[in-house]
Design an enzyme around this catalytic site. Sequence first.
Site, PDB file in Angstrom:
ATOM      1  N   SER A 427     -13.515  26.232  -6.907  1.00 55.94           N
ATOM      2  CA  SER A 427     -12.553  26.561  -7.964  1.00 55.94           C
ATOM      3  C   SER A 427     -12.276  28.057  -8.031  1.00 55.94           C
ATOM      4  CB  SER A 427     -13.076  26.077  -9.322  1.00 55.94           C
ATOM      5  OG  SER A 427     -14.344  26.630  -9.583  1.00 55.94           O
ATOM      6  N   HIS A 448      -8.520  21.611  -4.491  1.00 57.45           N
ATOM      7  CA  HIS A 448      -9.152  21.851  -5.785  1.00 57.45           C
ATOM      8  C   HIS A 448      -8.718  20.810  -6.809  1.00 57.45           C
ATOM      9  CE1 HIS A 448      -9.636  24.516  -9.584  1.00 57.45           C
ATOM     10  NE2 HIS A 448     -10.698  23.759  -9.391  1.00 57.45           N
ATOM     11  N   GLU A 460      -4.706  21.152  -6.702  1.00 56.20           N
ATOM     12  CA  GLU A 460      -4.323  22.481  -6.245  1.00 56.20           C
ATOM     13  C   GLU A 460      -4.635  22.581  -4.751  1.00 56.20           C
ATOM     14  OE1 GLU A 460      -4.584  26.623  -8.777  1.00 56.20           O
ATOM     15  OE2 GLU A 460      -6.439  25.595  -8.327  1.00 56.20           O
ATOM     16  N   ASN A 498      -7.176  28.653 -12.412  1.00 58.05           N
ATOM     17  CA  ASN A 498      -8.298  29.423 -12.964  1.00 58.05           C
ATOM     18  C   ASN A 498      -7.994  30.922 -12.995  1.00 58.05           C
ATOM     19  OD1 ASN A 498      -9.886  27.225 -13.532  1.00 58.05           O
ATOM     20  ND2 ASN A 498     -10.861  27.191 -11.534  1.00 58.05           N
TER      21      ASN A 498
END
Length: 743
Positions: A427, A448, A460, A498
Amino acid sequence: MSSSKGRTTLEVGADGVGIITLINPPVNSLSFDVLYSLKETYELALKKDDVKAIVVTGAKGKFSGGFDISAFGKIQEGNVQAPKPGFVSLEILSDLVAAAKKPSVAAIDGLALGGGLEVAMGCHARISTPTAQLGLPELTLGVIPGFGGTQALPRLVGIAKALEMMLTSKPVKGEEALNIGLVDAVVSPDELLNTARRWALDILEGKKPWVISYYKTDKLEPLGEAREILKFARAQTRKRAPNLNHPLVCIDVIEVGIVSGSRAGLWKEAEAFQGLLLSDTCRSLVHVFFSQRGTTKVPGVTDLGLKPRQVKKVAILGGGLMGSGIATALIMSNYSVILKEVNDKFLQSGIARVKANLQSRVKKGQMSQEKFEKTLSLLKGALDYESFRDVDMVIEAVIENVSLKQQIFSDLEKYCPPHCILASNTSTIDLNLIGEKTKSQDRIIGAHFFSPAHVMPLLEIVRTPKTSAQVIIDLLDVGKKIKKTPVVVGNCTGFAVNRMFFPYTQAALLLVERGTDVYQIDKAITKFGMPMGPFRLCDLVGFGVAIATGGQFVLNFPERTYKSMLIPLMQEDKRAGETTRRGFYVYDEKRRANPDPELKKFIEKARDISGVTVDPKLTKLSDKDIVEMIFFPVVNEACRVLAEGIAVKASDLDISAIMGMGFPPYRGGILFWADSLGSKYICSRLEQWSNLYGGFFKPCSYLAERAAKGAPLVRNSIPGFYINTSSLVASSYVEFVFCLCRV
């Protein structure tokens, strides 16, 4: 009657039945061309002496996926003149189709959604195939049914069921449609047209009832009971969607029809639809609709003419919450999966998690026991790499440890076949670092997922400059097949989601250390529309994850991170969040969160370590100020991600925020929302806070430049930002509806 974009045709059979066919590939959407043509064709059929009865159907096995949503934006921008209110619902469907002296039957296969179903309900009967999907999902686009659906559906299926279908936007299939009275018969696709023809002639001859949906009353509950049902629906709607007005408008319009008659209801519907079409909510949701469909268009990748290779067998390293969730998502889509762990105890735990995920679906009635067993049989366990010799893709899902991941990828290169895709579910960690010790950088990619991986809709896909276009194409295909919305992003710490949202929790911690109440912050953020506030989210993901990911950002972006010791101090007290029943909240045996009075001592200690004092202004923040101080740093970081080319399109960041973090879809996504406030306003607020509280709030150069020009954050020149809506005609709402239901 003909049009290059969409049209209807009329064919008259020897039996005297005129077949009117809706034609507008791929799903016969109701563009203005089609609607005008439908009116002309219907009038022609009524005039022709050789036409006794009429059947309305759609070309190539699809009735109609609904109104052409690309027209919404054109109307909103003033590029297209909308038809006068009631043109479709009153002039065409009520006063032409329903009031006709010749009976009509809708022959429904494939999709009958939104306007498509409303056209069908204008007919005097409906015949469907078992797999046809019928529904009114307009509320997912910020409007209400506008072609008479608010009046016809309650009269066909009853008020309670009609409210359920409209407010949840969930379609029903043929058999259920028959059971609730929405269709009159269900037949196979081969029998559909002939059955519809016979039915139309039977109506003409008095052998079948001649029913006008708008005037049917036998399914309507008595007025007193109806008002109670509507009152309950309003209360539930206010509770579940406190920031949305259009569901309440929908209920009001239904009530007008029940109290004052369907004619009054149709006029009220037409007026309400026109108003809602120009609302911010509708603009936002239409933006989200097209943005979601545009994520699979990646310049320089998807335009090369490459075809996805077949991925049959996938290996997953790590059977924790994330690895088991990914395995669940894959086997539910018929992929063979090998789950590898370091020892048998961990392996059995991982398999048990997958089994529990599937059993949860059985319990909810979403999966049969037979399907459960068949699906679970696709999963095999492993303790070594021997069974990796014929896998097409590997997804590493172990803890966020660089050296461990480097060793794993070095091993994978030795055991996996040369065509195998080597993916990491990391991540935050740079993929170049993960693949540093391999010679296979061209097939290393980030996959991800978001927890729980079998539920959350976003995937992702992270590429490095060395990742081959073929591998990206392959993973886009896998994402689609496992029913995820894939977003392709560049490689950096935290990638897109993130990376954008690392300031989210840090801004909240900064506010708390300077005097804002933890629980006031969470309440303000949930009131704004997030599923939960930043502190409740920290408890949910666990303090270990929060510290590990936060550490990556402090390391890589030291000049703009806020370093708080609050979470580490709480962790020292054996608090880890919801799993230990103690975090920012305390949790009872049913995992209900309650404020913790002990929290103050940790905040005071963290404040001492940070060397900050309480700012009286921050103890009295309004909800609006809290939202802006939490989200403007997120907008600032999203601008950096866009400017650095980590995201190809601003719309990809909007979808990532919605599907990865639960940003409210009715606000259009993080950058769409920011542009509704203005770059100048956001920049000035950030500069003000930066002067007071430090570099954490300092606007990035991209944001400052846009603000200086008074320009929107999203530039038209960004490659691929504007989607060619002519190729994305509002086909079916289904994918979009299901996506929003999962967020």
